[in-house]
Design a protein around this motif. Sequence first.
Motif, PDB file in Angstrom:
ATOM      1  N   LEU A 105      25.158 -42.295  -8.962  1.00 52.09           N
ATOM      2  CA  LEU A 105      24.761 -42.038 -10.338  1.00 52.09           C
ATOM      3  C   LEU A 105      25.250 -40.642 -10.694  1.00 52.09           C
ATOM      4  O   LEU A 105      24.862 -39.659 -10.077  1.00 52.09           O
ATOM      5  N   SER A 106      26.125 -40.567 -11.676  1.00 51.44           N
ATOM      6  CA  SER A 106      26.770 -39.318 -12.061  1.00 51.44           C
ATOM      7  C   SER A 106      25.852 -38.456 -12.924  1.00 51.44           C
ATOM      8  O   SER A 106      25.152 -38.955 -13.802  1.00 51.44           O
ATOM      9  N   ALA A 107      25.892 -37.141 -12.688  1.00 51.78           N
ATOM     10  CA  ALA A 107      25.104 -36.202 -13.486  1.00 51.78           C
ATOM     11  C   ALA A 107      25.728 -35.941 -14.845  1.00 51.78           C
ATOM     12  O   ALA A 107      25.051 -35.537 -15.782  1.00 51.78           O
ATOM     13  N   ASN A 108      27.015 -36.161 -14.975  1.00 53.06           N
ATOM     14  CA  ASN A 108      27.708 -35.790 -16.220  1.00 53.06           C
ATOM     15  C   ASN A 108      28.014 -36.985 -17.114  1.00 53.06           C
ATOM     16  O   ASN A 108      28.981 -36.968 -17.849  1.00 53.06           O
ATOM     17  N   GLY A 109      27.195 -38.021 -17.055  1.00 49.35           N
ATOM     18  CA  GLY A 109      27.363 -39.154 -17.950  1.00 49.35           C
ATOM     19  C   GLY A 109      28.428 -40.141 -17.522  1.00 49.35           C
ATOM     20  O   GLY A 109      28.810 -41.003 -18.289  1.00 49.35           O
ATOM     21  N   ALA A 144      19.602 -17.346 -24.678  1.00 47.44           N
ATOM     22  CA  ALA A 144      18.877 -16.286 -25.390  1.00 47.44           C
ATOM     23  C   ALA A 144      17.399 -16.627 -25.589  1.00 47.44           C
ATOM     24  O   ALA A 144      16.569 -15.732 -25.777  1.00 47.44           O
ATOM     25  N   ARG A 145      17.050 -17.897 -25.549  1.00 50.43           N
ATOM     26  CA  ARG A 145      15.642 -18.316 -25.648  1.00 50.43           C
ATOM     27  C   ARG A 145      15.008 -18.424 -24.271  1.00 50.43           C
ATOM     28  O   ARG A 145      13.850 -18.815 -24.145  1.00 50.43           O
ATOM     29  N   GLY A 146      15.791 -18.151 -23.204  1.00 54.44           N
ATOM     30  CA  GLY A 146      15.278 -18.241 -21.838  1.00 54.44           C
ATOM     31  C   GLY A 146      15.196 -19.670 -21.338  1.00 54.44           C
ATOM     32  O   GLY A 146      14.343 -19.992 -20.520  1.00 54.44           O
ATOM     33  N   GLU A 147      16.112 -20.533 -21.797  1.00 55.75           N
ATOM     34  CA  GLU A 147      16.087 -21.954 -21.431  1.00 55.75           C
ATOM     35  C   GLU A 147      17.431 -22.391 -20.849  1.00 55.75           C
ATOM     36  O   GLU A 147      18.473 -21.827 -21.179  1.00 55.75           O
ATOM     37  N   LEU A 148      17.370 -23.408 -20.034  1.00 53.96           N
ATOM     38  CA  LEU A 148      18.576 -24.028 -19.476  1.00 53.96           C
ATOM     39  C   LEU A 148      18.243 -25.471 -19.133  1.00 53.96           C
ATOM     40  O   LEU A 148      17.327 -25.737 -18.356  1.00 53.96           O
ATOM     41  N   GLU A 149      18.955 -26.397 -19.761  1.00 58.67           N
ATOM     42  CA  GLU A 149      18.776 -27.816 -19.453  1.00 58.67           C
ATOM     43  C   GLU A 149      19.911 -28.263 -18.555  1.00 58.67           C
ATOM     44  O   GLU A 149      21.030 -27.756 -18.660  1.00 58.67           O
ATOM     45  N   PHE A 150      19.630 -29.234 -17.678  1.00 57.75           N
ATOM     46  CA  PHE A 150      20.647 -29.728 -16.759  1.00 57.75           C
ATOM     47  C   PHE A 150      20.370 -31.179 -16.399  1.00 57.75           C
ATOM     48  O   PHE A 150      19.256 -31.670 -16.534  1.00 57.75           O
ATOM     49  N   ASN A 151      21.424 -31.850 -15.965  1.00 57.68           N
ATOM     50  CA  ASN A 151      21.326 -33.211 -15.454  1.00 57.68           C
ATOM     51  C   ASN A 151      21.672 -33.183 -13.974  1.00 57.68           C
ATOM     52  O   ASN A 151      22.442 -32.343 -13.523  1.00 57.68           O
ATOM     53  N   PHE A 152      21.114 -34.138 -13.230  1.00 58.03           N
ATOM     54  CA  PHE A 152      21.456 -34.233 -11.815  1.00 58.03           C
ATOM     55  C   PHE A 152      21.619 -35.699 -11.416  1.00 58.03           C
ATOM     56  O   PHE A 152      21.021 -36.593 -12.014  1.00 58.03           O
TER      57      PHE A 152
END
Length: 167
Positions: free
Chosen positions: A64-68, A134-142
């Motif tokens: 299952l790929s993290a990048n779609g 700048a909002r202190g956020e980072l979203e990621f997929n795995f």
Amino acid sequence: MARVALFILAALLFTVPAEAQQCRLCYSDPAAKEGEPPLTIEIWADLNFSKLALTGRDGGAAELSANGGGKRTSGSMIDLGGVAVAGHGRITGTPGREVQIDLPSRVDMTSPDGGRAELVEFHTDLPPHPVLNARGELEFNFGARLVVHSGKGGNLRGRIPISVDYN
């Protein structure tokens, strides 16, 4: 250095009802300095390989790929359709800080009827040096690779330890 760890269930689709505004899979940094936002990690979607089947006794694998990139199968594993979902998470903390996300090298999976498998080759869609915005956020997929070594599968589940720390 403060380290935040999170353990999640794999192969489930996790949903939070609209009325539940508090995250059930959130862990925050107990060692955060006063005035500094705590380092937190939330998992919004668990890995879900959807419907797979083994056509032989020699096992097989699904990635299952993290990048779609979707789901791929090999060996005697075949894809029966359904919507596969990569894991999706969100980290919050001090804006502009670089973070390190650690995924395991291997996770054992079991089913109630005795099936066994493992998740290996975990990967994310993050750049080599991820930084909170700048909002202190980072979203990621795995994503990961599910490997079944025998001809017995089932409704497989396991816990994936994910940790995050400032660099």
